[in-house]
Design a protein around this motif. Sequence first.
Motif, PDB file in Angstrom:
ATOM      1  N   TYR A 115       9.027  76.454  42.607  1.00 52.76           N
ATOM      2  CA  TYR A 115       8.887  77.736  42.897  1.00 52.76           C
ATOM      3  C   TYR A 115      10.215  78.189  43.103  1.00 52.76           C
ATOM      4  N   ILE A 116      10.863  77.871  43.642  1.00 54.62           N
ATOM      5  CA  ILE A 116      12.552  78.752  43.706  1.00 54.62           C
ATOM      6  C   ILE A 116      13.201  78.672  42.475  1.00 54.62           C
ATOM      7  N   ASP A 117      13.988  79.420  41.957  1.00 49.36           N
ATOM      8  CA  ASP A 117      14.912  79.724  40.914  1.00 49.36           C
ATOM      9  C   ASP A 117      16.095  78.780  40.891  1.00 49.36           C
ATOM     10  N   LYS A 118      16.686  78.784  42.092  1.00 50.28           N
ATOM     11  CA  LYS A 118      18.106  78.238  42.250  1.00 50.28           C
ATOM     12  C   LYS A 118      17.894  77.245  43.681  1.00 50.28           C
ATOM     13  N   LEU A 119      18.560  76.258  43.587  1.00 49.93           N
ATOM     14  CA  LEU A 119      18.900  75.174  44.739  1.00 49.93           C
ATOM     15  C   LEU A 119      20.523  75.211  44.883  1.00 49.93           C
ATOM     16  N   VAL A 120      21.145  75.450  46.010  1.00 49.98           N
ATOM     17  CA  VAL A 120      22.610  75.434  46.202  1.00 49.98           C
ATOM     18  C   VAL A 120      22.700  74.472  47.358  1.00 49.98           C
ATOM     19  N   TYR A 121      23.323  73.342  47.005  1.00 50.40           N
ATOM     20  CA  TYR A 121      23.844  72.336  48.154  1.00 50.40           C
ATOM     21  C   TYR A 121      25.306  72.822  48.478  1.00 50.40           C
ATOM     22  N   LYS A 122      25.278  73.573  49.619  1.00 48.82           N
ATOM     23  CA  LYS A 122      26.718  73.808  50.052  1.00 48.82           C
ATOM     24  C   LYS A 122      27.174  72.984  51.195  1.00 48.82           C
ATOM     25  N   LEU A 123      28.493  72.778  50.869  1.00 53.46           N
ATOM     26  CA  LEU A 123      29.347  72.033  51.930  1.00 53.46           C
ATOM     27  C   LEU A 123      29.713  72.509  53.232  1.00 53.46           C
ATOM     28  N   ILE A 124      29.059  71.888  54.185  1.00 45.65           N
ATOM     29  CA  ILE A 124      29.475  72.277  55.557  1.00 45.65           C
ATOM     30  C   ILE A 124      29.578  70.908  56.316  1.00 45.65           C
ATOM     31  N   GLU A 125      31.087  70.701  56.745  1.00 43.80           N
ATOM     32  CA  GLU A 125      31.110  69.532  57.193  1.00 43.80           C
ATOM     33  C   GLU A 125      31.098  69.186  58.857  1.00 43.80           C
ATOM     34  N   ASP A 126      30.821  70.506  59.488  1.00 45.50           N
ATOM     35  CA  ASP A 126      30.736  70.553  60.903  1.00 45.50           C
ATOM     36  C   ASP A 126      29.448  70.735  61.309  1.00 45.50           C
ATOM     37  N   ASP A 127      29.061  70.171  62.213  1.00 41.11           N
ATOM     38  CA  ASP A 127      27.648  70.142  62.869  1.00 41.11           C
ATOM     39  C   ASP A 127      27.725  71.905  63.146  1.00 41.11           C
ATOM     40  N   SER A 128      28.574  72.093  64.227  1.00 41.05           N
ATOM     41  CA  SER A 128      28.499  73.367  64.791  1.00 41.05           C
ATOM     42  C   SER A 128      28.373  74.672  63.749  1.00 41.05           C
ATOM     43  N   GLN A 129      29.094  74.380  62.791  1.00 42.99           N
ATOM     44  CA  GLN A 129      29.359  75.577  61.503  1.00 42.99           C
ATOM     45  C   GLN A 129      27.827  75.704  61.091  1.00 42.99           C
ATOM     46  N   ALA A 130      27.314  74.298  60.486  1.00 38.90           N
ATOM     47  CA  ALA A 130      25.918  74.499  59.890  1.00 38.90           C
ATOM     48  C   ALA A 130      24.973  75.196  60.780  1.00 38.90           C
ATOM     49  N   ILE A 131      24.940  74.884  61.931  1.00 42.33           N
ATOM     50  CA  ILE A 131      24.049  75.453  63.194  1.00 42.33           C
ATOM     51  C   ILE A 131      24.201  77.003  63.285  1.00 42.33           C
ATOM     52  N   ASN A 132      25.316  77.370  63.112  1.00 47.06           N
ATOM     53  CA  ASN A 132      25.895  78.796  63.213  1.00 47.06           C
ATOM     54  C   ASN A 132      25.137  79.587  62.092  1.00 47.06           C
ATOM     55  N   ARG A 181      25.132  70.899  53.755  1.00 49.27           N
ATOM     56  CA  ARG A 181      25.205  69.450  53.433  1.00 49.27           C
ATOM     57  C   ARG A 181      26.457  68.890  54.195  1.00 49.27           C
ATOM     58  N   PRO A 182      26.731  67.856  54.877  1.00 52.41           N
ATOM     59  CA  PRO A 182      27.943  67.415  55.367  1.00 52.41           C
ATOM     60  C   PRO A 182      28.850  66.816  54.321  1.00 52.41           C
ATOM     61  N   ALA A 183      28.638  66.578  53.133  1.00 48.90           N
ATOM     62  CA  ALA A 183      29.271  65.837  52.171  1.00 48.90           C
ATOM     63  C   ALA A 183      28.966  66.391  50.768  1.00 48.90           C
ATOM     64  N   SER A 184      30.077  66.609  49.948  1.00 49.20           N
ATOM     65  CA  SER A 184      29.778  66.923  48.769  1.00 49.20           C
ATOM     66  C   SER A 184      29.338  66.076  47.510  1.00 49.20           C
ATOM     67  N   VAL A 185      28.965  66.440  46.755  1.00 43.65           N
ATOM     68  CA  VAL A 185      28.363  65.548  45.474  1.00 43.65           C
ATOM     69  C   VAL A 185      29.295  65.396  44.623  1.00 43.65           C
ATOM     70  N   ASN A 186      30.079  64.085  44.727  1.00 42.73           N
ATOM     71  CA  ASN A 186      31.118  63.833  43.654  1.00 42.73           C
ATOM     72  C   ASN A 186      30.771  62.893  42.312  1.00 42.73           C
ATOM     73  N   SER A 187      29.546  62.480  42.247  1.00 42.84           N
ATOM     74  CA  SER A 187      29.162  61.671  40.849  1.00 42.84           C
ATOM     75  C   SER A 187      27.489  61.968  40.902  1.00 42.84           C
ATOM     76  N   LEU A 188      27.040  61.763  39.630  1.00 44.94           N
ATOM     77  CA  LEU A 188      25.584  61.995  39.374  1.00 44.94           C
ATOM     78  C   LEU A 188      25.348  60.936  38.465  1.00 44.94           C
ATOM     79  N   ASP A 189      26.083  59.887  38.466  1.00 39.28           N
ATOM     80  CA  ASP A 189      25.738  58.463  37.650  1.00 39.28           C
ATOM     81  C   ASP A 189      24.871  57.766  38.427  1.00 39.28           C
ATOM     82  N   LEU A 190      23.505  57.769  38.284  1.00 34.35           N
ATOM     83  CA  LEU A 190      22.454  57.304  39.043  1.00 34.35           C
ATOM     84  C   LEU A 190      22.652  55.565  39.224  1.00 34.35           C
ATOM     85  N   HIS A 191      23.435  55.094  38.464  1.00 38.36           N
ATOM     86  CA  HIS A 191      23.424  53.673  38.456  1.00 38.36           C
ATOM     87  C   HIS A 191      24.614  53.094  39.064  1.00 38.36           C
TER      88      HIS A 191
END
Length: 539
Positions: free
Chosen positions: A245-262, A68-78
């Motif tokens: 079905y999966i045990d874990k889900l990881v949101y990994k911070l990758i800010e650059d398009d080309s890095q994510a592709i690679n 993902r291109p940006a990190s999660v910095n808050s989980l306050d839904l409102h």
Amino acid sequence: MKRFQTSVRKSIWVGTLAVLLLVLIAGCSGNKNAPAANKDAQQNANQEKNQSANTGKPAVGGTFVYGRPASVNSLDLHNQITANNAFAIDKVFEPLVAFDSKGEIVDWLAKSHSISDDGLTYTFVLRDGLKFSNGTDVTADDAVFSLQRHLNVGGPLAIAAKVDTIKAEDSHTLVITLKESYTPFISELSNFSNGILPNNFGGVSEEEFFKKPVGTGPFVVEQWDPAGDLTFAKNPYYWQEGKPYIDKLVYKLIEDDSQAINQLKAGEIDGIESLALQNAEEIKNGADTTVVTNGSWVTEQLFFNTLDQHFSDVHVRRALALAIDREGLTKALTFGYAQTANSLLPTAIPYHSNDTIKVLNFDLNAAKEELAKSAFPDGFTTKLLVASGNSTRAQEAQIIQAAGKEIGINIEIESIELATFRERFFAYDFSAMLNSGQADSPDANSIIAFQTDPEGFSKSYWTHYTNDEVTKLLHEGQKTADGEGRAKVYSDLLQIVAEEVPYIPLYYPDILKGVRSSVNSFVVLPNGSVRFEEVHVKQ
């Protein structure tokens, strides 16, 4: 949503969203929630092999890593709306009703709902055996607390309906009464911001609760770095039996398009949230990768700060709109994965008027004549704010820069990292910017209110655009029942916006996600989020 996506979804705000928010069509790229069509027989065979709707028993277990291109910095839904947060919040909290991949409203935590004939009373009956992720029962009192807290907080996706009462009739039945009818209400209740949390935060402080929240969603927060990655673990009490079905889900911070592709090609990650349109063919035709697509509730736009000395002049805005070849820009940058936008509303949203609205089409002579009517007939120098790391946006900026030059407007491109970009436009510290508007729910009001209400949270999407007739039509559309009358209201409103162009709609991009070929049942929602409870990975 108003959620707009700044990686781009209103969107994005979440919707934002997205940082600022798709669905009756899949655009030009193929069927929804299926790998995009390949160009040769071998790739077609691969596609059939890896269709998301697999037969047989899904694989269980494993970890899915999502770039993902940006990190999660808050989980306050409102208090949140940008997509980086919204699409994490919706993994933890769920609403009474939701929307599916086609954008249709479906019962979710509620097993049924009904609306009175006068449109004032909404009754919801909760599912039997519903539990929070800590094992405690979900009751109607929890829903009352959650929605009341949302009313009290307001926030970027505030409940706009004039609510009279929210009451629990019994442990399973919730009744909401309105003071006056509000047509978008049931649709807006499907927003992530109307998720259900425990009454009184389960007995802890708000601050403590949102660091490790308790919800009904398929996942719970296991590890979280607000400046980096977030790891979710499977919710053992999830109400959909056997899921996720999966045990874990990881949101990994990758800010650059080309890095994510690679990293996707190398198998270091399983999916990419923000796949640039120009990279779609590379991933679609990869030996071990494919593209999953859906139409979208997103409109890519050029936004003007109408408080700016230049862009407060309607003739300047109209001149630039006439100078930009939107159709050519769309063809050059989107590779068949988008439709040129005439209207503020994406074509997947009802009442979009994209085919009937009269727009300022590309005409350089008319653009020069329009600029001559402005307070700056000899042109001027201005800046265009763009978030870095998105190659498509960078090219958009260059095309717009060249268009401005043709009529004497010197546009300097200011490319800055995503977090600072958001801070700047939140503070109205820009002259013009590239961003996208995104609906949070499948109702026209979802984008229109966010981008035309000068008194709303974003002050017309940070443009400060104000038009009394538009405001009048906005409120009329909220009260008018669905049908021809409501269609006429929005057609009139959208025509005014098209003529005064506080923002220039450029194109409606399909949602594209890059995934490994081993990934199945990757269900993309029209707001850009993903139903990860469905995902399973071949071991």
